[in-house]
Write an enzyme that holds these catalytic residues in place. Structure first.
Site, PDB file in Angstrom:
ATOM      1  N   LYS A  10      41.596  31.185  48.827  1.00 56.43           N
ATOM      2  CA  LYS A  10      42.453  32.357  49.041  1.00 56.43           C
ATOM      3  C   LYS A  10      42.956  32.429  50.492  1.00 56.43           C
ATOM      4  O   LYS A  10      42.425  31.748  51.377  1.00 56.43           O
ATOM      5  CB  LYS A  10      41.673  33.616  48.662  1.00 56.43           C
ATOM      6  CG  LYS A  10      41.329  33.701  47.167  1.00 56.43           C
ATOM      7  CD  LYS A  10      40.646  35.032  46.829  1.00 56.43           C
ATOM      8  CE  LYS A  10      40.370  35.164  45.342  1.00 56.43           C
ATOM      9  NZ  LYS A  10      39.767  36.486  45.015  1.00 56.43           N
ATOM     10  N   TYR A  50      47.159  37.895  37.977  1.00 55.15           N
ATOM     11  CA  TYR A  50      46.144  38.948  37.884  1.00 55.15           C
ATOM     12  C   TYR A  50      46.546  40.057  36.900  1.00 55.15           C
ATOM     13  O   TYR A  50      46.095  41.196  37.037  1.00 55.15           O
ATOM     14  CB  TYR A  50      45.871  39.543  39.265  1.00 55.15           C
ATOM     15  CG  TYR A  50      44.971  38.682  40.130  1.00 55.15           C
ATOM     16  CD1 TYR A  50      43.663  38.387  39.735  1.00 55.15           C
ATOM     17  CD2 TYR A  50      45.410  38.171  41.341  1.00 55.15           C
ATOM     18  CE1 TYR A  50      42.821  37.606  40.531  1.00 55.15           C
ATOM     19  CE2 TYR A  50      44.575  37.383  42.140  1.00 55.15           C
ATOM     20  CZ  TYR A  50      43.281  37.114  41.721  1.00 55.15           C
ATOM     21  OH  TYR A  50      42.458  36.347  42.507  1.00 55.15           O
ATOM     22  N   PHE A  58      42.795  48.650  42.647  1.00 54.38           N
ATOM     23  CA  PHE A  58      42.965  47.684  43.737  1.00 54.38           C
ATOM     24  C   PHE A  58      44.062  46.660  43.466  1.00 54.38           C
ATOM     25  O   PHE A  58      44.244  45.727  44.254  1.00 54.38           O
ATOM     26  CB  PHE A  58      41.629  46.971  44.023  1.00 54.38           C
ATOM     27  CG  PHE A  58      41.021  46.245  42.844  1.00 54.38           C
ATOM     28  CD1 PHE A  58      41.451  44.977  42.481  1.00 54.38           C
ATOM     29  CD2 PHE A  58      40.013  46.840  42.105  1.00 54.38           C
ATOM     30  CE1 PHE A  58      40.886  44.302  41.402  1.00 54.38           C
ATOM     31  CE2 PHE A  58      39.435  46.167  41.024  1.00 54.38           C
ATOM     32  CZ  PHE A  58      39.883  44.895  40.667  1.00 54.38           C
ATOM     33  N   ARG A  86      31.618  29.062  39.223  1.00 53.11           N
ATOM     34  CA  ARG A  86      31.292  30.488  39.432  1.00 53.11           C
ATOM     35  C   ARG A  86      29.989  30.619  40.225  1.00 53.11           C
ATOM     36  O   ARG A  86      29.869  31.470  41.105  1.00 53.11           O
ATOM     37  CB  ARG A  86      31.132  31.218  38.085  1.00 53.11           C
ATOM     38  CG  ARG A  86      32.377  31.297  37.226  1.00 53.11           C
ATOM     39  CD  ARG A  86      33.394  32.286  37.686  1.00 53.11           C
ATOM     40  NE  ARG A  86      32.919  33.665  37.695  1.00 53.11           N
ATOM     41  CZ  ARG A  86      33.679  34.710  38.020  1.00 53.11           C
ATOM     42  NH1 ARG A  86      34.956  34.529  38.345  1.00 53.11           N
ATOM     43  NH2 ARG A  86      33.198  35.921  38.023  1.00 53.11           N
ATOM     44  N   THR A  92      31.521  38.444  42.988  1.00 47.25           N
ATOM     45  CA  THR A  92      32.755  38.956  43.575  1.00 47.25           C
ATOM     46  C   THR A  92      32.533  39.548  44.969  1.00 47.25           C
ATOM     47  O   THR A  92      33.328  39.326  45.879  1.00 47.25           O
ATOM     48  CB  THR A  92      33.350  40.039  42.645  1.00 47.25           C
ATOM     49  OG1 THR A  92      33.388  39.516  41.311  1.00 47.25           O
ATOM     50  CG2 THR A  92      34.754  40.423  43.078  1.00 47.25           C
ATOM     51  N   ARG A 103      31.115  32.398  48.788  1.00 43.60           N
ATOM     52  CA  ARG A 103      31.473  33.767  49.171  1.00 43.60           C
ATOM     53  C   ARG A 103      30.505  34.335  50.210  1.00 43.60           C
ATOM     54  O   ARG A 103      30.905  35.114  51.074  1.00 43.60           O
ATOM     55  CB  ARG A 103      31.568  34.639  47.925  1.00 43.60           C
ATOM     56  CG  ARG A 103      32.893  34.392  47.172  1.00 43.60           C
ATOM     57  CD  ARG A 103      32.920  35.015  45.811  1.00 43.60           C
ATOM     58  NE  ARG A 103      34.291  35.094  45.289  1.00 43.60           N
ATOM     59  CZ  ARG A 103      34.589  35.422  44.044  1.00 43.60           C
ATOM     60  NH1 ARG A 103      33.620  35.688  43.176  1.00 43.60           N
ATOM     61  NH2 ARG A 103      35.841  35.488  43.651  1.00 43.60           N
ATOM     62  N   ASN A 113      37.458  37.610  49.481  1.00 43.92           N
ATOM     63  CA  ASN A 113      36.230  36.888  49.126  1.00 43.92           C
ATOM     64  C   ASN A 113      36.427  35.372  49.003  1.00 43.92           C
ATOM     65  O   ASN A 113      35.670  34.699  48.314  1.00 43.92           O
ATOM     66  CB  ASN A 113      35.617  37.490  47.862  1.00 43.92           C
ATOM     67  CG  ASN A 113      36.576  37.490  46.688  1.00 43.92           C
ATOM     68  OD1 ASN A 113      37.656  36.902  46.770  1.00 43.92           O
ATOM     69  ND2 ASN A 113      36.184  38.113  45.596  1.00 43.92           N
ATOM     70  N   HIS A 116      38.644  31.848  44.315  1.00 44.74           N
ATOM     71  CA  HIS A 116      38.776  32.302  42.930  1.00 44.74           C
ATOM     72  C   HIS A 116      38.239  31.219  42.001  1.00 44.74           C
ATOM     73  O   HIS A 116      38.357  30.026  42.300  1.00 44.74           O
ATOM     74  CB  HIS A 116      40.248  32.553  42.583  1.00 44.74           C
ATOM     75  CG  HIS A 116      40.468  32.763  41.110  1.00 44.74           C
ATOM     76  ND1 HIS A 116      40.328  33.987  40.516  1.00 44.74           N
ATOM     77  CD2 HIS A 116      40.763  31.878  40.109  1.00 44.74           C
ATOM     78  CE1 HIS A 116      40.535  33.846  39.205  1.00 44.74           C
ATOM     79  NE2 HIS A 116      40.804  32.583  38.940  1.00 44.74           N
ATOM     80  N   GLU A 127      44.780  30.019  33.141  1.00 40.48           N
ATOM     81  CA  GLU A 127      44.988  29.880  34.590  1.00 40.48           C
ATOM     82  C   GLU A 127      45.385  28.456  34.983  1.00 40.48           C
ATOM     83  O   GLU A 127      46.226  28.276  35.872  1.00 40.48           O
ATOM     84  CB  GLU A 127      43.726  30.308  35.337  1.00 40.48           C
ATOM     85  CG  GLU A 127      43.465  31.801  35.185  1.00 40.48           C
ATOM     86  CD  GLU A 127      42.250  32.286  35.952  1.00 40.48           C
ATOM     87  OE1 GLU A 127      42.066  33.505  36.045  1.00 40.48           O
ATOM     88  OE2 GLU A 127      41.480  31.444  36.476  1.00 40.48           O
TER      89      GLU A 127
HETATM   90  P1  GDP Z   1      36.206  37.508  40.329  1.00 42.38           P
HETATM   91  O1  GDP Z   1      36.310  36.945  38.933  1.00 42.38           O
HETATM   92  O2  GDP Z   1      34.812  37.388  40.911  1.00 42.38           O
HETATM   93  O3  GDP Z   1      37.256  36.973  41.279  1.00 42.38           O
HETATM   94  O4  GDP Z   1      36.437  39.091  40.227  1.00 42.38           O
HETATM   95  P2  GDP Z   1      37.467  39.978  39.355  1.00 42.38           P
HETATM   96  O5  GDP Z   1      38.170  39.160  38.319  1.00 42.38           O
HETATM   97  O6  GDP Z   1      36.725  41.183  38.916  1.00 42.38           O
HETATM   98  O7  GDP Z   1      38.529  40.463  40.432  1.00 42.38           O
HETATM   99  C1  GDP Z   1      39.583  39.633  40.868  1.00 42.38           C
HETATM  100  C2  GDP Z   1      39.716  39.757  42.375  1.00 42.38           C
HETATM  101  O8  GDP Z   1      40.111  41.101  42.688  1.00 42.38           O
HETATM  102  C3  GDP Z   1      38.432  39.566  43.166  1.00 42.38           C
HETATM  103  O9  GDP Z   1      38.097  38.209  43.406  1.00 42.38           O
HETATM  104  C4  GDP Z   1      38.743  40.310  44.443  1.00 42.38           C
HETATM  105  O10 GDP Z   1      39.589  39.552  45.309  1.00 42.38           O
HETATM  106  C5  GDP Z   1      39.510  41.518  43.903  1.00 42.38           C
HETATM  107  N1  GDP Z   1      38.620  42.665  43.616  1.00 42.38           N
HETATM  108  C6  GDP Z   1      37.690  42.776  42.620  1.00 42.38           C
HETATM  109  N2  GDP Z   1      37.094  43.974  42.629  1.00 42.38           N
HETATM  110  C7  GDP Z   1      37.658  44.661  43.662  1.00 42.38           C
HETATM  111  C8  GDP Z   1      37.468  45.976  44.182  1.00 42.38           C
HETATM  112  O11 GDP Z   1      36.643  46.765  43.694  1.00 42.38           O
HETATM  113  N3  GDP Z   1      38.246  46.325  45.246  1.00 42.38           N
HETATM  114  C9  GDP Z   1      39.174  45.478  45.802  1.00 42.38           C
HETATM  115  N4  GDP Z   1      39.901  45.925  46.853  1.00 42.38           N
HETATM  116  N5  GDP Z   1      39.391  44.235  45.324  1.00 42.38           N
HETATM  117  C10 GDP Z   1      38.633  43.832  44.283  1.00 42.38           C
END
Ligand code: GDP
Length: 139
Positions: A10, A50, A58, A86, A92, A103, A113, A116, A127
């Site tokens: 990222k 996304y 967010f 993962r 996350t 991370r 973070n 991805h 994806e």
């Molecule tokens: P991942 O699969 O671990 O990447 O997590 P998710 O699919 O739930 O979320 C996608 C991405 O959105 C994450 O990697 C973060 O960059 C962002 N994100 C997830 N949860 C939050 C949150 O609660 N707040 C904010 N600002 N960003 C978030």
């Protein structure tokens, strides 16, 4: 099972010049890199990628973050690659990530973070084809 998954380095990790370190971790963990591209996501590309998060509070911030600088998108392949990437990434929220995960090492907060990874076979298929339409997912 031999699998393919989509990984992204990222914009935060790119700006911090951690791409090389992260690619080393990926290679040392035994993944094969089957496709790789440096790109700056457009807003439309970030929103499409996304789309499942469109209703989240967010979403706007996430799309701004993902378009703020270049990213490296790549296809990783290996036994159980989806789950193994993962695990190497960590959860996350970097604050909850185990020692030695990407991370934990390079993430800043729950949004910024560093990396991805696809979260399952259906997501991986979507994806990988989103960024590499010519690459078929090996089942
Ligand atoms: P991942 O699969 O671990 O990447 O997590 P998710 O699919 O739930 O979320 C996608 C991405 O959105 C994450 O990697 C973060 O960059 C962002 N994100 C997830 N949860 C939050 C949150 O609660 N707040 C904010 N600002 N960003 C978030």
């Amino acid at each position: 099972m031999n699998e393919r998954t989509l990984a992204i380095i990222k914009p935060d990790a790119m700006a911090a010049r951690r791409a090389g370190a992260i690619l080393s971790m990926i290679e040392e963990a035994g993944f094969r890199i089957r496709a790789m591209r440096l790109m700056r996501l457009t807003r439309a590309q970030a929103e499409g990628f996304y789309a499942v998060h469109r209703e989240k509070p967010f979403f706007d911030s996430l799309c701004r973050f993902m378009t703020e600088g270049p990213v490296i998108v790549m296809v990783l392949e290996g036994e159980g690659a989806i789950q193994r990437w993962r695990e190497l990434m960590g959860p996350t929220d970097p604050a909850k990530a185990p020692e030695g995960t990407v991370r934990k090492l390079y993430g800043t907060n729950i949004e910024r973070n560093a990396v991805h990874g696809s979260d399952g076979p259906d997501t991986a298929r979507f994806e990988v084809s989103y960024f590499f339409p010519g690459v078929e997912l090996v089942e």
